[in-house]
Design a protein around this motif. Sequence first.
Motif, short mmCIF file in Angstrom:
data_model
loop_
_atom_site.label_atom_id
_atom_site.label_comp_id
_atom_site.label_asym_id
_atom_site.label_seq_id
_atom_site.Cartn_x
_atom_site.Cartn_y
_atom_site.Cartn_z
N ARG A 1 -2.04 13.31 -9.49
CA ARG A 1 -0.85 13.73 -8.75
C ARG A 1 -1.23 14.30 -7.39
NH1 ARG A 1 1.77 17.68 -6.93
NH2 ARG A 1 0.20 19.18 -7.67
N VAL A 2 -2.27 15.13 -7.34
CA VAL A 2 -2.72 15.72 -6.08
C VAL A 2 -3.15 14.63 -5.11
CG1 VAL A 2 -4.53 17.12 -5.02
CG2 VAL A 2 -3.35 17.96 -7.05
N LEU A 3 -3.89 13.65 -5.60
CA LEU A 3 -4.32 12.55 -4.74
C LEU A 3 -3.14 11.70 -4.28
CD1 LEU A 3 -7.49 11.40 -6.73
CD2 LEU A 3 -7.46 12.67 -4.59
N ALA A 4 -2.20 11.42 -5.20
CA ALA A 4 -1.07 10.54 -4.88
C ALA A 4 -0.06 11.21 -3.96
CB ALA A 4 -0.39 10.09 -6.17
N ALA A 5 0.01 12.54 -3.97
CA ALA A 5 0.96 13.24 -3.11
C ALA A 5 0.60 13.11 -1.64
CB ALA A 5 1.03 14.72 -3.51
N GLN A 6 -0.68 12.94 -1.34
CA GLN A 6 -1.13 12.73 0.05
C GLN A 6 -2.15 11.59 0.03
OE1 GLN A 6 -2.26 17.01 0.64
NE2 GLN A 6 -0.98 16.83 2.47
N PRO A 7 -1.65 10.37 -0.10
CA PRO A 7 -2.52 9.23 -0.42
C PRO A 7 -3.52 8.85 0.66
CG PRO A 7 -0.29 8.49 0.07
CD PRO A 7 -0.24 9.98 -0.03
N ASN A 8 -3.29 9.23 1.90
CA ASN A 8 -4.20 8.82 2.97
C ASN A 8 -5.15 9.92 3.41
OD1 ASN A 8 -3.39 6.13 3.19
ND2 ASN A 8 -1.58 6.72 4.35
N LEU A 9 -5.10 11.05 2.74
CA LEU A 9 -6.02 12.14 3.07
C LEU A 9 -7.23 12.11 2.15
CD1 LEU A 9 -3.71 15.23 3.76
CD2 LEU A 9 -4.74 13.65 5.38
N VAL A 10 -8.37 12.47 2.70
CA VAL A 10 -9.59 12.59 1.90
C VAL A 10 -9.68 14.04 1.40
CG1 VAL A 10 -12.09 12.44 1.90
CG2 VAL A 10 -10.73 10.81 3.25
N THR B 1 12.27 13.31 -6.22
CA THR B 1 11.18 12.39 -6.47
C THR B 1 10.66 12.53 -7.89
OG1 THR B 1 10.47 12.38 -4.16
CG2 THR B 1 8.84 11.73 -5.79
N THR B 2 10.67 11.43 -8.63
CA THR B 2 10.16 11.45 -10.00
C THR B 2 8.97 10.51 -10.17
OG1 THR B 2 11.74 9.73 -10.67
CG2 THR B 2 12.41 12.04 -10.97
N VAL B 3 8.66 9.72 -9.14
CA VAL B 3 7.51 8.83 -9.21
C VAL B 3 6.75 8.89 -7.89
CG1 VAL B 3 8.60 7.25 -10.86
CG2 VAL B 3 8.81 6.81 -8.41
N LEU B 4 5.47 8.63 -7.96
CA LEU B 4 4.62 8.49 -6.77
C LEU B 4 3.98 7.11 -6.83
CD1 LEU B 4 2.89 12.00 -6.76
CD2 LEU B 4 4.65 11.21 -5.17
N GLY C 1 1.32 0.06 -8.58
CA GLY C 1 1.71 0.83 -9.75
C GLY C 1 2.37 2.14 -9.37
N LEU C 2 2.57 2.99 -10.37
CA LEU C 2 3.27 4.25 -10.17
C LEU C 2 2.63 5.36 -10.99
CD1 LEU C 2 6.95 3.01 -10.73
CD2 LEU C 2 5.94 3.53 -8.51
N LEU C 3 2.87 6.60 -10.55
CA LEU C 3 2.62 7.77 -11.38
C LEU C 3 3.98 8.35 -11.70
CD1 LEU C 3 0.56 9.70 -12.67
CD2 LEU C 3 0.69 11.08 -10.58
N ASP C 4 4.39 8.28 -12.96
CA ASP C 4 5.69 8.78 -13.39
C ASP C 4 5.55 10.26 -13.69
OD1 ASP C 4 8.14 9.29 -14.59
OD2 ASP C 4 8.24 7.30 -15.50
N ARG D 1 0.84 -1.19 0.00
CA ARG D 1 0.00 0.00 0.00
C ARG D 1 0.88 1.24 0.00
NH1 ARG D 1 -4.88 -1.53 4.32
NH2 ARG D 1 -5.26 -3.65 3.50
N THR D 2 0.28 2.36 -0.36
CA THR D 2 1.02 3.61 -0.45
C THR D 2 0.71 4.49 0.76
OG1 THR D 2 0.94 3.54 -2.86
CG2 THR D 2 1.46 5.66 -1.86
N TYR D 3 1.74 4.97 1.43
CA TYR D 3 1.58 5.82 2.60
C TYR D 3 2.44 7.07 2.45
CZ TYR D 3 -0.37 1.56 4.62
OH TYR D 3 -1.13 0.44 4.85
N ASP D 4 2.00 8.16 3.09
CA ASP D 4 2.84 9.35 3.13
C ASP D 4 3.76 9.31 4.34
OD1 ASP D 4 0.69 9.56 4.81
OD2 ASP D 4 0.00 11.49 4.06
N VAL D 5 3.27 8.77 5.47
CA VAL D 5 4.08 8.68 6.69
C VAL D 5 3.84 7.33 7.35
CG1 VAL D 5 4.44 9.63 9.02
CG2 VAL D 5 4.06 11.18 7.11
N MET D 6 4.90 6.78 7.95
CA MET D 6 4.80 5.55 8.74
C MET D 6 5.28 5.85 10.16
SD MET D 6 6.47 2.86 5.99
CE MET D 6 8.04 3.75 5.97
N VAL D 7 4.49 5.46 11.15
CA VAL D 7 4.88 5.59 12.56
C VAL D 7 5.17 4.19 13.05
CG1 VAL D 7 4.18 6.33 14.86
CG2 VAL D 7 3.50 7.67 12.86
N ILE D 8 6.42 3.92 13.43
CA ILE D 8 6.86 2.55 13.69
C ILE D 8 7.50 2.45 15.07
CG2 ILE D 8 8.41 0.71 12.92
CD1 ILE D 8 8.17 1.86 10.08
#
Length: 215
Positions: A157-166, A121-124, A129-132, A41-48
């Motif tokens: 791109r806007v959605l992929a830049a912050q994938p977990n935000l609505v 960064t050139t891909v999201l 998959g990816l957004l090139d 899955r795609t995440y912007d931040v991971m808290v571990i």
Amino acid sequence: MLLVEDDEEMAGLLTETLVGDGFVVDHASDGQRGLHLGLTRTYDVMVIDRMLPALDGLDLVIRLRSRKVPARALMLTALGTVGDRIAGLDAGADDYLMKPFDLDELSARIRALCRRTPESTTVLRIGAGLLDLTPRDAVLADGTRVALSAREFELLRVLAAQPNLVHSRAELRRRVFDEAAAASMVDTYVYYLRRKLGRAVVRTVHGLGYRLGAL
């Protein structure tokens, strides 16, 4: 956002805080589950958490970085020596927060991590998959490239830049389209993206708007 924490009480408290900050949170209670989620899955931040069953938090970050997972990582730990902090940062963590910590400080550190966007960064990532960003193509899991129009690309791109935000329709219209555009323009371009890339690429959050899905 991915939260990897084995203490159920702490995980519940952190999830409540992060959801209150506007994040969609996936929780893993051990390092092996965290690895699976981080790779699929795609995440912007991971808290571990540093001390985890099945796979230690340090090893988890090392494995994610070896697979080119770009999400920013904040490591939580009760191990506070300088050597421990250096080990975490060298493993690929972007920040290090000692337990016990203040929830407001945690939120502030996560906001700071969200503001970091590496210039290289050139891909999201979008699921498998990816957004090139260079030729402005979507790349499916099997390697197939799909050309996007300028508006389709910018919306994704806007959605992929912050994938977990609505993102609300009003926000997407402001960021992607002219303010004079009808609100339905966002829905139209979501339809276009789904027609090209599959229905799962954009998720509808009923009553709120849209968030990134997966390819």
